[in-house]
Write an enzyme that holds these catalytic residues in place. Structure first.
Site, short mmCIF file in Angstrom:
data_model
loop_
_atom_site.label_atom_id
_atom_site.label_comp_id
_atom_site.label_asym_id
_atom_site.label_seq_id
_atom_site.Cartn_x
_atom_site.Cartn_y
_atom_site.Cartn_z
N VAL A 65 -143.47 32.96 69.16
CA VAL A 65 -144.45 33.31 70.20
C VAL A 65 -143.95 34.59 70.85
O VAL A 65 -142.81 34.68 71.26
CB VAL A 65 -144.63 32.18 71.24
CG1 VAL A 65 -145.36 31.01 70.62
CG2 VAL A 65 -143.31 31.72 71.81
N CYS A 66 -144.80 35.60 70.92
CA CYS A 66 -144.33 36.93 71.27
C CYS A 66 -145.31 37.66 72.18
O CYS A 66 -146.45 37.25 72.34
CB CYS A 66 -144.15 37.78 70.00
SG CYS A 66 -143.23 36.96 68.67
N THR A 67 -144.83 38.76 72.73
CA THR A 67 -145.69 39.71 73.44
C THR A 67 -145.41 41.09 72.87
O THR A 67 -144.26 41.54 72.87
CB THR A 67 -145.40 39.69 74.96
OG1 THR A 67 -145.62 38.38 75.48
CG2 THR A 67 -146.32 40.68 75.67
N ASN A 105 -150.35 35.62 71.61
CA ASN A 105 -150.57 34.78 70.43
C ASN A 105 -151.96 34.16 70.41
O ASN A 105 -152.15 33.08 69.84
CB ASN A 105 -149.50 33.68 70.36
CG ASN A 105 -148.10 34.23 70.28
OD1 ASN A 105 -147.42 34.36 71.29
ND2 ASN A 105 -147.67 34.59 69.08
N ARG A 121 -149.35 34.52 79.06
CA ARG A 121 -148.52 35.71 79.25
C ARG A 121 -149.36 36.98 79.28
O ARG A 121 -148.93 38.01 79.75
CB ARG A 121 -147.48 35.80 78.12
CG ARG A 121 -146.35 34.78 78.21
CD ARG A 121 -145.59 34.65 76.90
NE ARG A 121 -146.34 33.85 75.94
CZ ARG A 121 -146.68 34.26 74.73
NH1 ARG A 121 -146.35 35.48 74.33
NH2 ARG A 121 -147.35 33.48 73.91
#
Length: 377
Positions: A124-126, A302, A315
């Site tokens: 899970v990323c930004t 995501n 986020r």
């Protein structure tokens, strides 16, 4: 969400350590390319945490005897029992590189393949690409990993980011002693999640949650249907071989894959930045910078941009709020680090932050920490 953090403060309290650099010589035989890195990181790579947490991660999400649990057990068993035959089905040079890593580390070949397959499905990323008022492009990402895997009550942290931080390395891939591309990666993992071809383009990959997910692609691959690309192998191939933003965009948009994904791509000219939303077989959306209409950045976590993020994992809103407060006039790598240091964009899952500026070739990566009080994800 609290206010966007002041970068002079956040850099002190949220920086956990620098990430070492290694050179990967693409002129060397694939079997030998990773020898020095794996030799130096052998203790960390040979820790059971390399593979076991992957199983625990999936089984923690599905703790009962479920179809997915059966699949994970089946995959692991198949990879261990049919080590060479399954690895040989992977495209060259990745199959030979995985064999070399197994030889140097002493790990079973099937374990190294299992590691390379599953770490691209549970991130899970930004990621974001932003353009300043002079036309300079910045690309940055937080990589978060390990949701629901082993909460350590004493340390107030997830176990898997603690496992991954010692494995985190910066890689300089060279041919004829010249840099082809750079990447932040994990020792033992031959695909790419984050990278830059200096002067040409930058690229990150985020997981896209979808019922038609990567496990279906893996099943198809094992059963002999192998017309799709592994996500992280595609990212690596694009970084290694594409010679322009347009070429990279075309390959990421049109290549059939084993798993859905978001590709965040930045170029070297004004307006070259986009988020490519992919299913396994098709491109669903390309969201591009649009300076004429005020869109000076694109940002992906995501979730599809046309849908609300999961209310427990938003986020996107705080990151966009911080970017808007920063303004295009003041955007810079330190300012973006500031954005990515704002909770919950920075959270207990955050393993590293990478900052890239394509025109100068700037590539910086930092191990991260989120001191309490900090949201778990």
């Amino acid at each position: 969400m609290g206010p966007c953090v002041n970068v002079l403060i956040s850099c002190i309290h949220r920086f956990k350590g620098k990430i070492p650099w290694y050179t990967i010589n693409l002129d060397s035989a694939p079997h030998k390319r990773w020898n020095q890195l794996i030799s130096d990181k052998k203790v960390e790579v040979c820790d059971q945490s390399l593979v076991v947490p992957i199983q625990e991660l999936i089984l923690a999400v599905c703790p009962s005897i479920t179809f997915l649990e059966i699949l994970v057990t089946l995959f692991h068993t198949l990879f261990l029992f049919f080590q060479a035959p399954l690895v040989d089905t992977l495209p060259f040079p990745f199959n030979e590189e995985i064999k070399g890593i197994a030889d140097v580390s002493g790990l079973p070949l099937g374990e190294v393949m299992f590691f390379n397959v599953f770490y691209e499905i549970f991130t899970v990323c930004t990621s974001l690409v932003a353009e300043d008022t002079t036309g300079k492009l910045y690309h940055a990402r937080n990589l978060d990993f390990g949701l629901f895997l082993g909460w350590d009550i004493k340390k107030h942290s997830w176990e898997i980011p603690e496992y991954l931080r010692p494995l985190t390395v910066n890689l300089d891939f060279q041919r004829n002693n010249k840099t082809i591309f750079k990447s932040t990666n994990f020792a033992g993992y031959v695909g790419m999640l984050t990278g830059m071809r200096p002067g040409i383009f930058t690229l990150t990959m985020n997981e896209r949650f979808n019922i038609d997910g990567g496990y279906i692609g893996i099943i198809e691959w094992i059963l002999g249907k192998r017309d799709g690309f592994w996500m992280s192998f595609l990212t690596r191939s694009v970084l290694e071989n594409a010679t322009s933003y347009a070429q990279a965009k075309d390959q990421l948009t049109n290549t059939k894959m084993l798993a859905p994904a978001y590709f965040i791509l930045g170029g070297n000219r004004s307006g070259e930045g986009c988020v490519i939303t992919r299913s396994r077989k098709a491109c669903l959306d390309v969201w591009e910078l649009d300076l004429k209409h005020g869109s000076w950045y694109v940002l992906e976590t995501n979730y599809d941009r046309w849908k609300d993020p999961l209310f427990l994992d938003n986020r996107r809103t705080p990151a966009m709020k911080c970017l808007n407060e920063t303004t295009q006039k003041k955007i810079s790598l330190p300012a973006i680090y500031d954005v990515l240091s704002t909770k919950p964009v920075l959270n207990k899952l955050t393993t590293y932050t990478t900052l890239m500026e394509v025109s100068s070739g700037t590539f910086e990566a930092y191990l991260r920490d989120c001191p309490d009080p900090c949201i778990p994800w």
